[in-house]
Design a protein around this motif. Structure first.
Motif, mmCIF file in Angstrom:
data_model
loop_
_atom_site.group_PDB
_atom_site.id
_atom_site.type_symbol
_atom_site.label_atom_id
_atom_site.label_comp_id
_atom_site.label_asym_id
_atom_site.label_seq_id
_atom_site.Cartn_x
_atom_site.Cartn_y
_atom_site.Cartn_z
ATOM 1 N N ASN A 170 0.801 -1.223 0.000
ATOM 2 C CA ASN A 170 0.000 0.000 0.000
ATOM 3 C C ASN A 170 0.834 1.273 0.000
ATOM 4 O O ASN A 170 0.291 2.348 0.242
ATOM 5 C CB ASN A 170 -0.958 0.005 1.193
ATOM 6 N N LEU A 171 2.136 1.184 -0.255
ATOM 7 C CA LEU A 171 2.973 2.384 -0.298
ATOM 8 C C LEU A 171 2.579 3.239 -1.493
ATOM 9 O O LEU A 171 2.280 2.734 -2.567
ATOM 10 C CB LEU A 171 4.453 1.999 -0.398
ATOM 11 N N LYS A 172 2.589 4.575 -1.281
ATOM 12 C CA LYS A 172 2.221 5.490 -2.352
ATOM 13 C C LYS A 172 3.108 6.730 -2.296
ATOM 14 O O LYS A 172 3.868 6.926 -1.357
ATOM 15 C CB LYS A 172 0.739 5.855 -2.249
ATOM 16 N N ARG A 173 2.977 7.541 -3.306
ATOM 17 C CA ARG A 173 3.765 8.765 -3.414
ATOM 18 C C ARG A 173 3.494 9.670 -2.213
ATOM 19 O O ARG A 173 2.354 9.861 -1.793
ATOM 20 C CB ARG A 173 3.377 9.489 -4.702
ATOM 21 N N GLY A 174 4.555 10.215 -1.622
ATOM 22 C CA GLY A 174 4.417 11.124 -0.493
ATOM 23 C C GLY A 174 4.631 10.455 0.852
ATOM 24 O O GLY A 174 4.821 11.141 1.848
ATOM 25 N N ASP A 175 4.604 9.128 0.898
ATOM 26 C CA ASP A 175 4.818 8.429 2.168
ATOM 27 C C ASP A 175 6.273 8.547 2.599
ATOM 28 O O ASP A 175 7.189 8.488 1.786
ATOM 29 C CB ASP A 175 4.464 6.940 2.034
ATOM 30 N N ARG A 176 6.470 8.706 3.900
ATOM 31 C CA ARG A 176 7.824 8.720 4.463
ATOM 32 C C ARG A 176 8.114 7.309 4.955
ATOM 33 O O ARG A 176 7.306 6.720 5.664
ATOM 34 C CB ARG A 176 7.940 9.734 5.586
ATOM 35 N N ILE A 177 9.292 6.781 4.577
ATOM 36 C CA ILE A 177 9.605 5.388 4.865
ATOM 37 C C ILE A 177 10.973 5.256 5.522
ATOM 38 O O ILE A 177 11.793 6.171 5.477
ATOM 39 C CB ILE A 177 9.583 4.538 3.577
ATOM 40 N N LEU A 178 11.179 4.100 6.133
ATOM 41 C CA LEU A 178 12.470 3.704 6.684
ATOM 42 C C LEU A 178 12.830 2.391 6.020
ATOM 43 O O LEU A 178 12.040 1.442 6.034
ATOM 44 C CB LEU A 178 12.381 3.519 8.199
ATOM 45 N N THR A 179 14.025 2.322 5.421
ATOM 46 C CA THR A 179 14.438 1.102 4.737
ATOM 47 C C THR A 179 15.112 0.156 5.715
ATOM 48 O O THR A 179 15.436 0.530 6.842
ATOM 49 C CB THR A 179 15.412 1.411 3.589
ATOM 50 N N GLY A 180 15.342 -1.054 5.258
ATOM 51 C CA GLY A 180 16.025 -2.044 6.071
ATOM 52 C C GLY A 180 17.450 -1.637 6.398
ATOM 53 O O GLY A 180 18.012 -2.059 7.401
ATOM 54 N N GLY A 181 18.055 -0.794 5.566
ATOM 55 C CA GLY A 181 19.412 -0.315 5.798
ATOM 56 C C GLY A 181 19.472 0.905 6.687
ATOM 57 O O GLY A 181 20.549 1.421 6.975
ATOM 58 N N GLY A 182 18.324 1.416 7.128
ATOM 59 C CA GLY A 182 18.301 2.558 8.025
ATOM 60 C C GLY A 182 18.200 3.902 7.331
ATOM 61 O O GLY A 182 18.436 4.935 7.951
ATOM 62 N N ILE A 183 17.859 3.923 6.058
ATOM 63 C CA ILE A 183 17.741 5.180 5.316
ATOM 64 C C ILE A 183 16.311 5.689 5.412
ATOM 65 O O ILE A 183 15.359 4.962 5.129
ATOM 66 C CB ILE A 183 18.125 4.981 3.838
ATOM 67 N N LEU A 184 16.159 6.940 5.827
ATOM 68 C CA LEU A 184 14.854 7.603 5.867
ATOM 69 C C LEU A 184 14.666 8.389 4.585
ATOM 70 O O LEU A 184 15.600 9.021 4.095
ATOM 71 C CB LEU A 184 14.770 8.565 7.047
#
Length: 131
Positions: free
Chosen positions: A53-67
């Protein structure tokens, strides 16, 4: 003779299936299922649903720790994520570990009040000549 000899007793015949002997194993499996397996399956299902359900504008955290913030969704499994002003990376959807915030893209970063570059930090005293 002080010690009397001990003789082995005859084994009980019957060799049938006894439910009382297997009951502890069934009980242990039930406890593991309800305390470990079932909650983990629910968590995995919820995480997979979040990734889908990810969409444009969402703020995410990756498995590598990148925001970062999703700028564009390419196909079913590639995301273009902005991790800094004018710095965009391509990520696989499966590498997203957490949804930090939802919503539309923000026009200006909040921490540097619209200033370009520098990340809101100033270099103090590095360019001065010392006597």
């Amino acid at each position: 003779m002080l010690i009397s000899p001990a003789y082995a007793q005859a084994a009980a015949s019957g060799g049938g299936f006894d439910i009382v002997s297997i009951l502890p194993l069934i009980l242990i499996f039930a406890v593991f299922y309800f305390l470990l397996i079932r909650p983990q399956q629910k968590r995995m299902k919820k995480h997979k649903e979040m990734q889908n359900n990810l969409k444009r504008g969402d703020r995410i955290l990756t498995g590598g720790g990148i925001l970062g913030r999703i700028v564009k969704v390419e196909g079913d499994d590639i995301l273009i994520v902005e991790i800094a002003p004018e710095v965009k990376v391509r990520l696989a959807r499966a590498t997203v570990s957490e949804l930090v915030g939802q919503g539309e893209p923000v026009a200006a970063p909040a921490n540097d009040a619209g200033a370009k570059g520098g990340g809101g930090q100033k270099r103090v005293g590095l360019d001065k000549k010392r006597d």
